[in-house]
Design a protein around this motif. Structure first.
Motif, PDB file in Angstrom:
ATOM      1  N   LYS A   1      56.488  39.573 132.012  1.00 41.33           N
ATOM      2  CA  LYS A   1      57.944  39.716 131.965  1.00 41.33           C
ATOM      3  C   LYS A   1      58.520  39.457 130.575  1.00 41.33           C
ATOM      4  CE  LYS A   1      58.759  38.375 136.760  1.00 41.33           C
ATOM      5  NZ  LYS A   1      59.253  37.309 137.631  1.00 41.33           N
ATOM      6  N   SER A   2      57.905  38.553 129.818  1.00 38.69           N
ATOM      7  CA  SER A   2      58.506  38.118 128.549  1.00 38.69           C
ATOM      8  C   SER A   2      57.894  38.759 127.305  1.00 38.69           C
ATOM      9  CB  SER A   2      58.393  36.602 128.428  1.00 38.69           C
ATOM     10  OG  SER A   2      57.045  36.219 128.305  1.00 38.69           O
ATOM     11  N   ARG A   3      56.847  39.534 127.433  1.00 39.91           N
ATOM     12  CA  ARG A   3      56.132  40.054 126.267  1.00 39.91           C
ATOM     13  C   ARG A   3      57.021  40.888 125.341  1.00 39.91           C
ATOM     14  NH1 ARG A   3      50.944  39.606 125.530  1.00 39.91           N
ATOM     15  NH2 ARG A   3      50.521  39.384 127.721  1.00 39.91           N
ATOM     16  N   GLN A   4      57.805  41.766 125.898  1.00 40.74           N
ATOM     17  CA  GLN A   4      58.644  42.648 125.067  1.00 40.74           C
ATOM     18  C   GLN A   4      59.741  41.853 124.340  1.00 40.74           C
ATOM     19  OE1 GLN A   4      60.555  45.835 127.204  1.00 40.74           O
ATOM     20  NE2 GLN A   4      60.152  47.243 125.513  1.00 40.74           N
TER      21      GLN A   4
ATOM     22  N   VAL B   1      62.019  38.933 119.564  1.00 39.98           N
ATOM     23  CA  VAL B   1      62.478  37.638 119.055  1.00 39.98           C
ATOM     24  C   VAL B   1      61.574  37.159 117.921  1.00 39.98           C
ATOM     25  CG1 VAL B   1      62.741  35.202 119.666  1.00 39.98           C
ATOM     26  CG2 VAL B   1      63.680  36.954 121.143  1.00 39.98           C
ATOM     27  N   GLY B   2      60.273  37.388 118.037  1.00 37.89           N
ATOM     28  CA  GLY B   2      59.343  37.021 116.976  1.00 37.89           C
ATOM     29  C   GLY B   2      59.642  37.730 115.669  1.00 37.89           C
ATOM     30  N   ILE B   3      59.925  39.014 115.746  1.00 38.67           N
ATOM     31  CA  ILE B   3      60.253  39.783 114.537  1.00 38.67           C
ATOM     32  C   ILE B   3      61.562  39.308 113.933  1.00 38.67           C
ATOM     33  CG2 ILE B   3      60.899  42.084 113.711  1.00 38.67           C
ATOM     34  CD1 ILE B   3      58.822  43.166 115.782  1.00 38.67           C
ATOM     35  N   ILE B   4      62.561  39.107 114.769  1.00 43.25           N
ATOM     36  CA  ILE B   4      63.868  38.635 114.270  1.00 43.25           C
ATOM     37  C   ILE B   4      63.717  37.251 113.631  1.00 43.25           C
ATOM     38  CG2 ILE B   4      66.166  37.864 114.993  1.00 43.25           C
ATOM     39  CD1 ILE B   4      66.072  40.164 117.087  1.00 43.25           C
ATOM     40  N   THR B   5      62.977  36.362 114.281  1.00 45.35           N
ATOM     41  CA  THR B   5      62.754  35.021 113.731  1.00 45.35           C
ATOM     42  C   THR B   5      62.055  35.107 112.378  1.00 45.35           C
ATOM     43  OG1 THR B   5      62.579  34.091 115.949  1.00 45.35           O
ATOM     44  CG2 THR B   5      61.653  32.789 114.159  1.00 45.35           C
ATOM     45  N   ALA B   6      61.026  35.923 112.302  1.00 52.72           N
ATOM     46  CA  ALA B   6      60.263  36.044 111.057  1.00 52.72           C
ATOM     47  C   ALA B   6      61.124  36.572 109.922  1.00 52.72           C
ATOM     48  CB  ALA B   6      59.061  36.954 111.273  1.00 52.72           C
TER      49      ALA B   6
ATOM     50  N   VAL C   1      54.028  34.707  99.768  1.00 52.82           N
ATOM     51  CA  VAL C   1      54.942  33.863 100.540  1.00 52.82           C
ATOM     52  C   VAL C   1      55.659  34.706 101.591  1.00 52.82           C
ATOM     53  CG1 VAL C   1      57.092  32.522 100.436  1.00 52.82           C
ATOM     54  CG2 VAL C   1      55.280  32.100  98.781  1.00 52.82           C
ATOM     55  N   PHE C   2      56.115  35.877 101.217  1.00 49.28           N
ATOM     56  CA  PHE C   2      56.829  36.754 102.130  1.00 49.28           C
ATOM     57  C   PHE C   2      55.906  37.223 103.261  1.00 49.28           C
ATOM     58  CE2 PHE C   2      58.691  40.875 103.340  1.00 49.28           C
ATOM     59  CZ  PHE C   2      59.949  40.445 103.701  1.00 49.28           C
ATOM     60  N   GLY C   3      54.689  37.654 102.910  1.00 47.45           N
ATOM     61  CA  GLY C   3      53.739  38.136 103.923  1.00 47.45           C
ATOM     62  C   GLY C   3      53.316  37.049 104.881  1.00 47.45           C
ATOM     63  N   PHE C   4      52.975  35.873 104.347  1.00 46.94           N
ATOM     64  CA  PHE C   4      52.589  34.757 105.199  1.00 46.94           C
ATOM     65  C   PHE C   4      53.750  34.339 106.085  1.00 46.94           C
ATOM     66  CE2 PHE C   4      52.472  30.163 105.963  1.00 46.94           C
ATOM     67  CZ  PHE C   4      51.310  30.087 106.714  1.00 46.94           C
ATOM     68  N   GLY C   5      54.929  34.289 105.487  1.00 48.64           N
ATOM     69  CA  GLY C   5      56.118  33.899 106.252  1.00 48.64           C
ATOM     70  C   GLY C   5      56.370  34.837 107.410  1.00 48.64           C
ATOM     71  N   LEU C   6      56.256  36.134 107.178  1.00 50.88           N
ATOM     72  CA  LEU C   6      56.491  37.105 108.250  1.00 50.88           C
ATOM     73  C   LEU C   6      55.478  36.938 109.381  1.00 50.88           C
ATOM     74  CD1 LEU C   6      57.426  40.381 106.382  1.00 50.88           C
ATOM     75  CD2 LEU C   6      58.876  39.016 107.860  1.00 50.88           C
ATOM     76  N   PHE C   7      54.207  36.812 109.035  1.00 55.10           N
ATOM     77  CA  PHE C   7      53.187  36.685 110.076  1.00 55.10           C
ATOM     78  C   PHE C   7      53.331  35.375 110.850  1.00 55.10           C
ATOM     79  CE2 PHE C   7      49.051  34.976 111.375  1.00 55.10           C
ATOM     80  CZ  PHE C   7      48.736  35.904 112.347  1.00 55.10           C
ATOM     81  N   PHE C   8      53.325  34.267 110.131  1.00 50.14           N
ATOM     82  CA  PHE C   8      53.352  32.955 110.767  1.00 50.14           C
ATOM     83  C   PHE C   8      54.625  32.748 111.586  1.00 50.14           C
ATOM     84  CE2 PHE C   8      54.157  28.327 110.689  1.00 50.14           C
ATOM     85  CZ  PHE C   8      53.021  27.918 111.371  1.00 50.14           C
ATOM     86  N   LEU C   9      55.754  33.118 111.031  1.00 57.98           N
ATOM     87  CA  LEU C   9      57.018  32.905 111.738  1.00 57.98           C
ATOM     88  C   LEU C   9      57.185  33.857 112.919  1.00 57.98           C
ATOM     89  CD1 LEU C   9      59.296  32.136 108.691  1.00 57.98           C
ATOM     90  CD2 LEU C   9      58.466  30.529 110.414  1.00 57.98           C
ATOM     91  N   SER C  10      56.599  35.060 112.843  1.00 56.07           N
ATOM     92  CA  SER C  10      56.676  35.950 114.014  1.00 56.07           C
ATOM     93  C   SER C  10      55.843  35.385 115.157  1.00 56.07           C
ATOM     94  CB  SER C  10      56.228  37.364 113.661  1.00 56.07           C
ATOM     95  OG  SER C  10      54.850  37.413 113.408  1.00 56.07           O
ATOM     96  N   VAL C  11      54.695  34.785 114.840  1.00 61.85           N
ATOM     97  CA  VAL C  11      53.880  34.139 115.879  1.00 61.85           C
ATOM     98  C   VAL C  11      54.652  32.969 116.479  1.00 61.85           C
ATOM     99  CG1 VAL C  11      51.789  32.768 116.282  1.00 61.85           C
ATOM    100  CG2 VAL C  11      51.664  34.866 114.955  1.00 61.85           C
TER     101      VAL C  11
END
Length: 190
Positions: A50-53, A58-63, A89-99
């Motif tokens: 139910k929550s995957r989408q 939300v992960g992308i927006i957060t990142a 920094v930008f690449g790591f931030g996007l990946f880690f924060l999206s997770v």
């Protein structure tokens, strides 16, 4: 080298935003930290479906939002961060924060809910990979189908793990809610 420092204004809006961002990062990091600490929390298969989408969105927006904030604040503290360092920094931030952002939805919030309101419950999972490898925090891990990052089941015995095959179904029992549970025991569905 002199840099212009913009004073941070402590208004009600910035305090509320700081509280929300902090709470969001705590919820997102809770499931990751619990795995490292050896606590086995698993979201229910129904909740994940139910929550995957919404978790992905939300992960992308957060990142994007938090990486943008880091880059904006960094401009005033370390102006020499350019080129490859800035991209890392930008690449790591996007990946880690999206997770972390998606984890807040799929695991973090439900984890706290199970801590507060958990009762005896069980869920059925499908084995994706019986030999999930040996990780620092778990020697006998089993990879479950459809689970988020780092959500391998840590089974007690090599013998039980050896009896499992891809596609087998197992029942995980423990304390939790309809959103997920803290695993206490596991058995194979015959």
């Amino acid at each position: 080298m002199k840099t212009d420092v913009i004073p941070f204004k402590h208004t009600a809006a910035t305090r509320i935003l700081t509280f929300i961002v902090s709470l969001w990062l705590i919820m997102g990091g809770a499931s990751i930290i619990s795995k490292i600490a050896g606590v086995s929390y698993f979201p229910s298969p129904d909740w994940l479906e139910k929550s995957r989408q919404i978790a992905s969105i939300v992960g992308i927006i957060t990142a994007v939002f938090l990486t943008w904030m880091m880059m904006k604040l960094n401009r005033y503290r370390q102006p020499e961060l350019v080129g490859i360092k800035k991209n890392l920094v930008f690449g790591f931030g996007l990946f880690f924060l999206s997770v972390m952002g998606s984890s807040a939805i799929t695991s973090g919030g439900p984890l706290f809910w199970a801590l507060l309101y958990g009762d005896e419950t069980e869920f059925t999972y499908t084995i994706a990979k019986p030999d999930g490898g040996s990780q620092r925090y778990c020697r006998n891990s089993v990879e479950l189908d459809g689970m988020p990052l780092m959500d391998n089941l840590c089974v007690a015995s090599e013998k039980f793990r050896g009896s499992l095959a891809v596609g087998d179904r197992i029942v995980v029992s423990g304390t939790g809610t309809s959103f997920g549970l803290f695993a206490r025991s596991v058995r194979k569905v015959e």
